[in-house]
Design an enzyme around this catalytic site. Structure first.
Site, PDB file in Angstrom:
ATOM      1  N   CYS A 176      14.962  20.497  52.845  1.00  0.00           N
ATOM      2  CA  CYS A 176      13.811  19.763  52.299  1.00  0.00           C
ATOM      3  C   CYS A 176      14.257  18.503  51.570  1.00  0.00           C
ATOM      4  CB  CYS A 176      13.019  20.661  51.364  1.00  0.00           C
ATOM      5  SG  CYS A 176      14.042  21.368  50.068  1.00  0.00           S
TER       6      CYS A 176
ATOM      7  N   GLU B 269       6.837  24.998  46.478  1.00  0.00           N
ATOM      8  CA  GLU B 269       7.936  24.067  46.788  1.00  0.00           C
ATOM      9  C   GLU B 269       7.772  23.662  48.238  1.00  0.00           C
ATOM     10  OE1 GLU B 269       9.935  22.926  44.564  1.00  0.00           O
ATOM     11  OE2 GLU B 269       9.446  24.309  42.940  1.00  0.00           O
TER      12      GLU B 269
ATOM     13  N   THR C  49       3.959  21.887  53.596  1.00  0.00           N
ATOM     14  CA  THR C  49       2.830  21.489  52.743  1.00  0.00           C
ATOM     15  C   THR C  49       1.513  22.083  53.253  1.00  0.00           C
ATOM     16  OG1 THR C  49       3.999  19.507  52.090  1.00  0.00           O
ATOM     17  CG2 THR C  49       1.608  19.451  51.844  1.00  0.00           C
TER      18      THR C  49
ATOM     19  N   GLU D  35       7.209  14.278  57.855  1.00  0.00           N
ATOM     20  CA  GLU D  35       8.442  15.075  57.773  1.00  0.00           C
ATOM     21  C   GLU D  35       8.803  15.571  59.168  1.00  0.00           C
ATOM     22  OE1 GLU D  35       8.334  19.031  55.984  1.00  0.00           O
ATOM     23  OE2 GLU D  35      10.159  18.543  54.881  1.00  0.00           O
TER      24      GLU D  35
ATOM     25  N   LYS E 182       8.540  38.251  51.661  1.00  0.00           N
ATOM     26  CA  LYS E 182       8.353  38.056  53.104  1.00  0.00           C
ATOM     27  C   LYS E 182       9.162  36.845  53.547  1.00  0.00           C
ATOM     28  CE  LYS E 182       6.049  35.771  55.979  1.00  0.00           C
ATOM     29  NZ  LYS E 182       6.956  35.676  57.137  1.00  0.00           N
TER      30      LYS E 182
ATOM     31  N   GLY F 124       7.972  26.303  51.512  1.00  0.00           N
ATOM     32  CA  GLY F 124       7.683  26.097  52.928  1.00  0.00           C
ATOM     33  C   GLY F 124       6.971  24.775  53.124  1.00  0.00           C
TER      34      GLY F 124
ATOM     35  N   THR G 237       0.998  24.946  54.813  1.00  0.00           N
ATOM     36  CA  THR G 237       0.932  26.357  54.408  1.00  0.00           C
ATOM     37  C   THR G 237       0.724  26.445  52.898  1.00  0.00           C
ATOM     38  OG1 THR G 237       2.624  26.699  56.103  1.00  0.00           O
ATOM     39  CG2 THR G 237       2.061  28.590  54.742  1.00  0.00           C
TER      40      THR G 237
HETATM   41  P1  NAP Z   1       6.164  27.326  56.770  1.00  0.00           P
HETATM   42  O1  NAP Z   1       5.762  27.348  58.190  1.00  0.00           O
HETATM   43  O2  NAP Z   1       5.212  26.792  55.783  1.00  0.00           O
HETATM   44  O3  NAP Z   1       6.576  28.813  56.425  1.00  0.00           O
HETATM   45  C1  NAP Z   1       7.125  29.183  55.165  1.00  0.00           C
HETATM   46  C2  NAP Z   1       6.876  30.663  54.957  1.00  0.00           C
HETATM   47  O4  NAP Z   1       5.475  30.884  54.853  1.00  0.00           O
HETATM   48  C3  NAP Z   1       7.347  31.536  56.102  1.00  0.00           C
HETATM   49  O5  NAP Z   1       7.786  32.778  55.620  1.00  0.00           O
HETATM   50  C4  NAP Z   1       6.072  31.699  56.902  1.00  0.00           C
HETATM   51  O6  NAP Z   1       6.117  32.819  57.736  1.00  0.00           O
HETATM   52  C5  NAP Z   1       5.080  31.864  55.786  1.00  0.00           C
HETATM   53  N1  NAP Z   1       3.691  31.606  56.139  1.00  0.00           N
HETATM   54  C6  NAP Z   1       3.198  30.841  57.144  1.00  0.00           C
HETATM   55  N2  NAP Z   1       1.847  30.865  57.120  1.00  0.00           N
HETATM   56  C7  NAP Z   1       1.486  31.645  56.080  1.00  0.00           C
HETATM   57  C8  NAP Z   1       0.239  32.046  55.532  1.00  0.00           C
HETATM   58  N3  NAP Z   1      -0.941  31.652  56.064  1.00  0.00           N
HETATM   59  N4  NAP Z   1       0.225  32.861  54.443  1.00  0.00           N
HETATM   60  C9  NAP Z   1       1.382  33.244  53.877  1.00  0.00           C
HETATM   61  N5  NAP Z   1       2.604  32.919  54.375  1.00  0.00           N
HETATM   62  C10 NAP Z   1       2.644  32.115  55.448  1.00  0.00           C
HETATM   63  O7  NAP Z   1       7.507  26.497  56.580  1.00  0.00           O
HETATM   64  P2  NAP Z   1       8.818  26.593  57.448  1.00  0.00           P
HETATM   65  O8  NAP Z   1       8.579  25.907  58.746  1.00  0.00           O
HETATM   66  O9  NAP Z   1       9.327  27.992  57.457  1.00  0.00           O
HETATM   67  O10 NAP Z   1       9.833  25.752  56.556  1.00  0.00           O
HETATM   68  C11 NAP Z   1      10.003  24.391  56.639  1.00  0.00           C
HETATM   69  C12 NAP Z   1       9.276  23.688  55.520  1.00  0.00           C
HETATM   70  O11 NAP Z   1       9.726  24.180  54.265  1.00  0.00           O
HETATM   71  C13 NAP Z   1       9.547  22.200  55.482  1.00  0.00           C
HETATM   72  O12 NAP Z   1       8.344  21.526  55.247  1.00  0.00           O
HETATM   73  C14 NAP Z   1      10.491  22.033  54.300  1.00  0.00           C
HETATM   74  O13 NAP Z   1      10.469  20.775  53.694  1.00  0.00           O
HETATM   75  C15 NAP Z   1       9.978  23.088  53.389  1.00  0.00           C
HETATM   76  N6  NAP Z   1      10.978  23.443  52.390  1.00  0.00           N
HETATM   77  C16 NAP Z   1      10.780  23.050  51.094  1.00  0.00           C
HETATM   78  C17 NAP Z   1      11.733  23.328  50.126  1.00  0.00           C
HETATM   79  C18 NAP Z   1      11.540  22.915  48.699  1.00  0.00           C
HETATM   80  O14 NAP Z   1      12.244  23.415  47.849  1.00  0.00           O
HETATM   81  N7  NAP Z   1      10.619  22.010  48.394  1.00  0.00           N
HETATM   82  C19 NAP Z   1      12.900  24.023  50.474  1.00  0.00           C
HETATM   83  C20 NAP Z   1      13.069  24.409  51.803  1.00  0.00           C
HETATM   84  C21 NAP Z   1      12.098  24.114  52.757  1.00  0.00           C
HETATM   85  P3  NAP Z   1       6.599  32.652  59.285  1.00  0.00           P
HETATM   86  O15 NAP Z   1       7.804  31.787  59.304  1.00  0.00           O
HETATM   87  O16 NAP Z   1       6.894  34.029  59.655  1.00  0.00           O
HETATM   88  O17 NAP Z   1       5.441  32.011  59.976  1.00  0.00           O
END
Ligand code: NAP
Length: 490
Positions: free
Chosen positions: A290, A256, A236, A392, A181, A234, A238
């Site tokens: 990230c 991650e 923290t 962040e 997804k 994604g 989530t």
């Molecule tokens: P996010 O809001 O946590 O979403 C990540 C993924 O999870 C998306 O596909 C999202 O879907 C899905 N999701 C959201 N709520 C969910 C739930 N309750 N159950 C299952 N899946 C769910 O993060 P983002 O805003 O897309 O990404 C930014 C974040 O990712 C930042 O904090 C960044 O630091 C982190 N990141 C970390 C790394 C690493 O390697 N450590 C790498 C890249 C990014 P939708 O988008 O469709 O809501």
């Protein structure tokens, strides 16, 4: 896939069992182009019923896929990598349009890495040795690594296909079948990759793709009783929800998560090298990586010179149309995210911060005037406990703080709840060794940033995640160990 055409204004379907399937509930979401605000595509707003179909298709494909030889599975991945290479221009255009990132970045970083991920794990899994333990007269142990079954891959919007392929390749090579997804904000490149699966020879059902929101589709996937592992990248918040949902069923998770990464600039740093590196580390992909270093901690002797030079370098970054070869900084992912980033900059002003560069929304001329741009922003003079030093922001906003001693540098570096990455800028090896050992981060770069070796462990400490990906760490995550003891003389 037709070269040079962004998959605009079409209606996507899910990929289930090798076929495109409309969402059973008939609901769709809009996918907008961040650089213009225009509608790019409509995507399925999938629910639990679509996830059920995808998991069932993956379960059906699992016995055959998991019984193939490593070489047979590797051939599929290599063919997929070849197709990515062949269509990398078109894929980069799709990724750039869907994310707002500069096209050159999508080509040089994202698509190059997608291809590398597929090729790397196709090889790494074949070179992964099995463990054996000889007990002499008491016999002999060997350890099998067995696939888990159907696994879920959930990925964010900042590096959509880069991160999805980083999970997909090891999951497949270890014999698992997948339901993925992607973020609802950036669904297009995954759809394009899935369209190549048949030509790559990946059997129907081995990889399935469901589009939709995190709260509906993502949560249904996480809650599905047949999912044996969840690899998540994604935020923290989530990540914590996913860990909580997976715990009662003892489902394996790899998390991650976010970062607030420090750059430590010592008094003996090579300033030319540091300025170029800090601009890259702070602002690549509009600060939406990230690993971006959004906190620069600099020795007080260098503070004035570094801030002058950085201010100049940041002001020279070209913000605008991501499709232009002259653009350094594209658009942020959404209007909502743009507002969040601007709100942090307003807060910085209220807290007495000095905006050395940037500080406003940016409105390019022409087709991008409604896009979600923010000027690359550099801020100094914030109080030590400002939330801008700790939270962040995930945008083109970098703060500068000074330190007087190595101890103070380490204290500041470790003062955030995150612990993903850090960079250290110095010419002194002893300083490197001491500070690299004391900084709480899963990844440390010395006089550089984002030099990646796919064999190494990747992941964060503290609120930045749980577990490691990369090389054997990914292969271990997607498998279960089974030890077999044979008596001596058999
Ligand atoms: P996010 O809001 O946590 O979403 C990540 C993924 O999870 C998306 O596909 C999202 O879907 C899905 N999701 C959201 N709520 C969910 C739930 N309750 N159950 C299952 N899946 C769910 O993060 P983002 O805003 O897309 O990404 C930014 C974040 O990712 C930042 O904090 C960044 O630091 C982190 N990141 C970390 C790394 C690493 O390697 N450590 C790498 C890249 C990014 P939708 O988008 O469709 O809501």
């Amino acid at each position: 896939m037709s070269e040079g055409r962004v998959a605009g204004r079409r209606t996507l379907k899910n990929w289930i069992g090798g076929e495109q399937r409309a969402p059973l509930g008939g609901r769709y979401l809009d996918d907008l182009e961040p650089a213009t605000g225009d509608l790019l595509a409509r995507i399925p707003d999938s629910g639990a019923e679509d996830v059920d179909l995808a998991v069932a298709a993956a379960g059906k494909a699992f016995p055959e896929w998991s019984s193939l030889s490593l070489q047979e599975r590797a051939s599929c991945l290599v063919r997929l990598a070849n197709l990515v290479a062949e269509h990398s221009e078109a894929l980069a255009e799709i990724e750039s349009a869907d994310t707002g990132k500069p096209l050159a970045l999508a080509k040089q970083i994202d698509m190059a890495r997608v291809e590398a991920n597929l090729r790397f794990f196709a090889g790494a899994a074949q070179h992964w040795p099995a463990d054996a333990h000889d007990m002499g007269p008491a016999g002999f142990n060997y350890t099998r690594r067995e696939p888990l079954g159907v696994v879920a891959l959930i990925t964010p919007w900042n590096l959509p296909l880069y991160l999805l392929s980083w999970k997909l390749a090891p999951a497949l090579m270890t014999g698992n079948c997948v339901v993925a997804k992607p973020s609802e904000l950036t669904p297009l490149s995954a759809d394009a990759l899935w369209a190549m699966a048949k030509e790559a020879g990946i059997p129907p059902g081995v990889i399935n793709l469901v589009h939709g929101s995190g709260v509906r589709c993502g949560q249904a996937l996480v809650d599905h009783s047949e999912i044996k592992a969840i690899s998540f990248t994604g935020g923290t918040r989530t990540g914590r929800m996913i860990a909580a949902a997976a715990a009662p069923r003892l489902v394996k998770t790899s998390l991650e998560l976010g970062g607030k990464n420090p750059a430590l600039v010592f008094a003996d740093a090579d300033l030319d090298q540091a300025v170029a590196g800090l601009v890259r580390a702070g602002y690549t992909n509009q600060g939406q990586v990230c690993l971006c270093c959004s906190r620069i901690l600099v020795h007080e002797d260098l503070m004035e010179e570094l801030s002058l030079r950085l201010t100049d370098a940041v002001a020279n970054l070209a913000v605008g149309d991501p499709s232009s070869p002259d653009t350094d900084q594209g658009a942020l992912i959404s209007a909502e995210h743009q507002q969040k980033v601007l709100a942090y900059i307003d807060l910085a002003r209220e807290q007495g911060g000095r905006i050395l560069s940037g500080g406003k929304a940016h409105h390019p001329e022409g087709r991008c005037r409604q896009g979600y741009f923010v000027e690359p922003t550099l801020i100094s003079g914030l109080p030590e406990h400002s939330c801008l030093h700790r939270e962040e922001i995930f945008g083109p906003v970098v703060t500068l703080q000074s330190f007087a001693s190595e101890d103070e540098a380490i204290e500041l570096a470790n003062s955030s709840d995150y612990g993903l990455a850090a960079t250290i800028w110095t010419r002194d090896l002893a300083t490197v060794q001491r500070t690299a050992a004391r900084v709480k981060a899963g990844l440390v770069w010395v006089n550089g940033w984002l030099v990646r070796d796919l064999r190494t462990p990747f992941g964060g400490m503290k609120d930045s995640g749980l577990g490691r990906e990369g090389g054997r760490w990914s292969l271990e995550f997607f498998t279960e160990s089974k030890n077999i003891h044979l008596p001596a003389g058999v």
